[in-house]
Write an enzyme that holds these catalytic residues in place. Structure first.
Site, PDB file in Angstrom:
ATOM      1  N   GLU A 241     -20.021  14.586   1.764  1.00 14.03           N
ATOM      2  CA  GLU A 241     -20.232  13.625   0.671  1.00 14.03           C
ATOM      3  C   GLU A 241     -21.516  12.813   0.851  1.00 14.03           C
ATOM      4  OE1 GLU A 241     -17.022  10.803   0.031  1.00 14.03           O
ATOM      5  OE2 GLU A 241     -18.062   9.860  -1.631  1.00 14.03           O
TER       6      GLU A 241
ATOM      7  N   LYS B  79     -13.075  14.031   5.236  1.00 13.63           N
ATOM      8  CA  LYS B  79     -14.153  13.503   4.398  1.00 13.63           C
ATOM      9  C   LYS B  79     -15.054  12.575   5.201  1.00 13.63           C
ATOM     10  CE  LYS B  79     -14.501   9.622   1.743  1.00 13.63           C
ATOM     11  NZ  LYS B  79     -14.227   8.651   0.668  1.00 13.63           N
TER      12      LYS B  79
ATOM     13  N   ARG C 225       0.850  -1.208   0.000  1.00 11.97           N
ATOM     14  CA  ARG C 225       0.000   0.000   0.000  1.00 11.97           C
ATOM     15  C   ARG C 225       0.879   1.249   0.000  1.00 11.97           C
ATOM     16  NH1 ARG C 225      -2.934  -3.328   3.717  1.00 11.97           N
ATOM     17  NH2 ARG C 225      -2.088  -2.223   5.531  1.00 11.97           N
TER      18      ARG C 225
ATOM     19  N   LYS D 203     -19.153  16.992  -2.078  1.00 12.90           N
ATOM     20  CA  LYS D 203     -18.742  15.870  -2.936  1.00 12.90           C
ATOM     21  C   LYS D 203     -19.958  15.005  -3.233  1.00 12.90           C
ATOM     22  CE  LYS D 203     -15.566  11.949  -3.146  1.00 12.90           C
ATOM     23  NZ  LYS D 203     -14.188  11.520  -2.891  1.00 12.90           N
TER      24      LYS D 203
HETATM   25  P1  13P Z   1     -14.899   6.824  -6.221  1.00 12.17           P
HETATM   26  O1  13P Z   1     -14.492   7.965  -7.098  1.00 12.17           O
HETATM   27  O2  13P Z   1     -14.164   5.541  -6.511  1.00 12.17           O
HETATM   28  O3  13P Z   1     -16.385   6.668  -6.121  1.00 12.17           O
HETATM   29  O4  13P Z   1     -14.387   7.167  -4.759  1.00 12.17           O
HETATM   30  C1  13P Z   1     -14.580   8.437  -4.273  1.00 12.17           C
HETATM   31  C2  13P Z   1     -14.710   8.388  -2.808  1.00 12.17           C
HETATM   32  O5  13P Z   1     -13.955   9.011  -2.108  1.00 12.17           O
HETATM   33  C3  13P Z   1     -15.809   7.605  -2.228  1.00 12.17           C
HETATM   34  O6  13P Z   1     -15.971   7.964  -0.892  1.00 12.17           O
END
Ligand code: 13P
Length: 341
Positions: A177, A136, A45, A222
């Site tokens: 998000e 986030k 990773r 987001k």
């Molecule tokens: P994806 O663009 O793969 O959907 O991932 C964005 C993300 O941060 C999901 O929480």
């Protein structure tokens, strides 16, 4: 770098730049590595993410922020340089995923709520001290004929707003998000149904943000794009996606929000780029419209790497290409002909 929330938020979504979502949990990394036969070790990773963060052109020109998983926030490159320092040196803002994932929402069959609020205030202080300046939290809204319920939307919107208020109190910009799922089960809903659910979700989210006194100038939204479910019989053109997405955002997102950075949600690399480009090329908007992709920024790079050290330069090249294509899409300057280069 200024400590003001609005300055940090602006730095994350400058023209031609977006956010690299590299915050896969170790469990999600397993899912990404398995099909490629890559062993999911801390070293693998690290090597993979070091390749991303040391891709100078992509990081300098097209990445304004990087979302990290907790392990990576504290991790160092092979030569001992903290990842956070490498990201800052490239002019990007380091951020951290702070939610603890989703749990079933009792009394709401088929729906979930995102958890992690109880320990958040304390964790945010520690993340700030290591250098994180944004965070986030992802809420998942499932779609089928009868879902989501209003109760499910409200529970998730409330948690997002409490999270956002705690972040701002800690000097950290919250990425808010709310993801209306495109690839859930059965995932056969129409673009109109996605439009309707996204509208209801954004309405609830901004209502809760207001009630929790969240300063909109200091967040980044987001959202999902408005797209049909991935198993829908009828798929949509980039122009249709742009039309629906910009319309719903204009109706529900105040212009005080500095930037909207979309998740890719299961779209192919090309779809995610073409859809974003269609929004910026064909519509004017009061906020920056850009990307915060995980899969659509990294899939090609991960495949090119395949876990082999000798492939790291090819992987970096693939990542740099995707980042450049999306950087152009964020300005409405992309076209498919550029992909060949
Ligand atoms: P994806 O663009 O793969 O959907 O991932 C964005 C993300 O941060 C999901 O929480």
């Amino acid at each position: 770098m200024s400590d003001r929330l609005e300055d940090i938020a602006h730095a994350m979504v400058q023209p031609g730049q977006g956010i690299l979502a590299a915050d896969e949990s170790n469990g999600t990394m397993q899912k990404r590595f398995d099909p490629l036969g890559i062993e999911n070790t801390a070293d693998n990773r690290r090597d993979y993410r070091e390749m991303l963060f040391r891709s100078e052109q992509a990081m300098n020109e097209n990445v304004g922020g990087v979302i990290l998983f907790e392990e990576t926030l504290h991790q160092k490159a092979a030569d001992g340089t903290p990842f956070v320092d490498i990201i800052k040196a490239a002019g990007a803002v380091p951020g951290i995923k702070v939610d603890q994932g989703v749990q079933p929402l009792p009394g709401h069959d088929g729906e979930t709520v995102t958890v992690g609020l109880d320990i958040l205030a304390e964790n945010l202080k520690a993340y700030y001290d290591v250098g994180a300046r944004f965070a986030k939290w992802r809420a998942v809204i499932a779609v089928d004929k009868s879902l989501p319920s209003w109760g499910g939307i409200r529970a998730n919107a409330h948690a997002l707003a409490r999270y956002a208020a705690l972040c701002q109190a800690a000097g950290i910009v919250p990425i808010v998000e709310p993801e209306v799922q495109m690839d859930g089960d059965p995932g056969d809903h129409t673009i109109e149904r996605c439009h309707e659910v996204t509208a209801a979700t954004l309405k609830a989210v901004f209502n809760e943000l207001d009630e929790q006194n969240v300063k909109l100038e200091g967040i980044v939204l987001k959202p999902n794009m408005v797209v049909p479910g991935s198993n829908a019989a009828k798929q949509a053109s980039p122009e249709e996606v742009a039309e629906h997405t910009v319309a719903v955002l204009k109706r529900h997102v105040p212009s005080a929000v500095p930037g909207i950075a979309f998740l890719s949600g299961g779209q192919s690399d090309l779809e995610a780029t073409a859809n974003l480009n269609a929004m910026n090329a064909g519509h004017s908007a009061p906020w920056a419209l850009t990307y915060s992709y995980g899969r659509a920024l990294q899939a090609a790079a991960r495949e090119a790497w395949g876990g082999k050290p000798e492939n790291l330069p090819a992987a970096s090249k693939a990542f740099t290409h995707r980042a450049r294509m999306n950087g152009l899409a964020a300005k409405g300057e992309w076209n498919e002909g550029l992909e060949a280069g």
